[in-house]
Scaffold this active site. Sequence first.
Site, PDB file in Angstrom:
ATOM      1  N   CYS B 170      13.662  12.520  -1.335  1.00  0.00           N
ATOM      2  CA  CYS B 170      12.775  11.481  -0.808  1.00  0.00           C
ATOM      3  C   CYS B 170      13.504  10.418  -0.006  1.00  0.00           C
ATOM      4  O   CYS B 170      12.890   9.484   0.493  1.00  0.00           O
ATOM      5  CB  CYS B 170      11.983  10.872  -1.956  1.00  0.00           C
ATOM      6  N   HIS B 312      10.830   1.498  -1.586  1.00  0.00           N
ATOM      7  CA  HIS B 312      10.564   2.927  -1.784  1.00  0.00           C
ATOM      8  C   HIS B 312       9.246   3.054  -2.545  1.00  0.00           C
ATOM      9  O   HIS B 312       8.363   3.805  -2.138  1.00  0.00           O
ATOM     10  CB  HIS B 312      11.717   3.582  -2.551  1.00  0.00           C
ATOM     11  N   HIS B 349       2.982   9.461  -0.850  1.00  0.00           N
ATOM     12  CA  HIS B 349       4.417   9.711  -0.714  1.00  0.00           C
ATOM     13  C   HIS B 349       4.634  11.014   0.061  1.00  0.00           C
ATOM     14  O   HIS B 349       4.415  12.104  -0.461  1.00  0.00           O
ATOM     15  CB  HIS B 349       5.032   9.798  -2.114  1.00  0.00           C
TER      16      HIS B 349
END
Lengths: 83, 426
Positions: B170, B312, B349
Site C-alpha cells: 500500500c 495513510h 483504499h
Amino acid sequence: MSDEKQIFEKVVEILKPYAKNPDALASVSQETDILGGLKVNSARLVDVVLAFEDAFGIEVADDDADKVQTVGDAVRLIQGKLA
Amino acid sequence: MTRRVVVTGMGVVAPNGVGLAAFDAALREGRSGVRHLPRLAELGFGCTVAGVPPGVDAAAEAAFDAEMLLAMNANHRMGALAAIEAWADAGFERPRPDDDRVHWEAGAVLGTGVGGLDTVGGKLVPMTDAGKVRRMGSTMVEQVMGSGVSARVSGLLALGNQVTSNSSACSTGTEAVLEGVARIRAGLAERMLCGGSEGDSHYIWAGFDAMRVLSRRFNEEPERASRPMSASAGGFVPAAGAGVLHLESLESAERRGARIHAEVLGGALNCGGHRGGGSMTAPNPEGVRRCIRAGLADAGITPREVGAISGHLTATGADPNEVEAWAAALEAAPGALPPITATKSMIGHALGAAGGIESVACVLMLRGGYVHASLNCEDVHPRVEPFAASIPHETRPLPALRTIAKASFGFGDVNACVVFGKWDGR
C-alpha cells in the site's frame, strides 16, 4: 462457409483490429502480407489463428499456422480444412 | 546542489472522479465514490461495498485501439488513462505509433500492489486447469507480469529512460513518486511519470476480506462505509484506480516554459524490520516516526512548517497509532497538529494506487489552497479525540497552505513519506 469470397471477407474482418496499417487494410487482397503489409504484431498471430478456429469451426495445427504469410495463405488453409 | 523536482502534469482515475477536473471538484465537495457492489454480496464477501472509478472501459475504448484493448485488463486501463492524462497535462502530445522518435530523457515508475488478478482468476488459471493453454491467446503475460502497466505506458508515450514498476504493497504509489524524484535529482532523467494503479477485481479483494480487514458494518450505507479516524471504523473499503504525477527537473520545466503545479520538496522510504511491534501487517511505530522525520529532513523543512497532513489512514484499528505517530514525529501537542485528512474516506483504499491518487490530491489541495474534508468521523476515535480540532469534517479553505506531508504505509512494515511544496514561481 466454403465460398472463397466469404472466407476472404471473414479473414479480413478478423485481421482488422490487429492491422496497424490502415492503408494496407483498405486495399487488402489475397497477396497482402499479414506481418509486413498489414503490420500485424507477430505475437498476435496466435490470437488471429484462434479467431479463425472459432469462426470456421476448425482446428489449425501450429505447423500449419507457421506457414501463413499472406491473407491468401490463410484463406487457402481454411478452405482446405473445410473441404 | 541537489536538482529540484517539480510536478508539471497529473492524471487521475479515482472512484469519485475520473480526470483532474472531476477529481478536484469531488475533493472540494467531499463527494464519496464508494458504492454497493452486488457481485461481492453474491460471492459471500463480508464487505459488499467498494470504490470503483466510473466509466473506465468507455474512456479506455476512446483512448486506445482495439488491438491494445484486447491486452489491457482493468489495472492497465486505469494506469494508462492516468498516465496519458498526466502527459497531456504536462503539455506533451501523445506520439503517433508510426513516429520513431523516442523520449530518451523521460521514463516511468508506475507500480502496482497486487496486479492483474482479474486476468489470472478470470482466464489464466481456469484455462490452464481445463487443459486449454493452447487456446489462451497471446495476451496473458503482458497483463500479469509485474511491470505490465509501465511497459504499456512506455509504448504509448515512446518513453526511453528507465521504465519499471515498483511494488511495496500500500505504499507503492508514494514510493514510485520518490523513486522518480531520486532519478531526476541524480541527473539520470529529466522527466518521470510516477505513481500507481490497481484494477478492480474481487480476486484482489478476497484475501483482505478473508483477513477480516475490510469494512463490514456499513454495507447498507456505502458512502458512510469508509471511516478513517472514527470510533466506529471497522476496516477499509477496497478500491481501484490510478494516480500519476509527471515529475520534471526544474531546469527542464523552466527551459520549456512548463506550467508548474507544485514542487516535490523531498521524502523518505524505510522499513520497520518487523520489530518493535511491527510485523508483516503492522508497522513498527518507530519506523513510521523515523520515516516522517527523515522525509521532512530531506525536504529541508522543520516539523512546524508542515501545513497539512495527508494520512495513510485506511479506517482500520491502526488509524489512532498513525495519528499519534504524526504528532510524535512533528512534536505537536494536541491542538497544535496541522490539519490531517484522509482521502480514503471518500474513495476507499486503492492499494497500490492509493499513494498515486493521494499525491494528486495533495497537489490539487496545494494549488487550490484547501484541505479536503475527511468524511465519516463525526464520532472521532477516543485516541484521536485529543487531535479532533485538526480534522476537517468539511473542506477547509486554507489559502496560506504551503506544504503538505503525505505518508503511505504497507504490508511488509514499509513506509513512505513525501513532502509537496506550493509553487509560487521560485
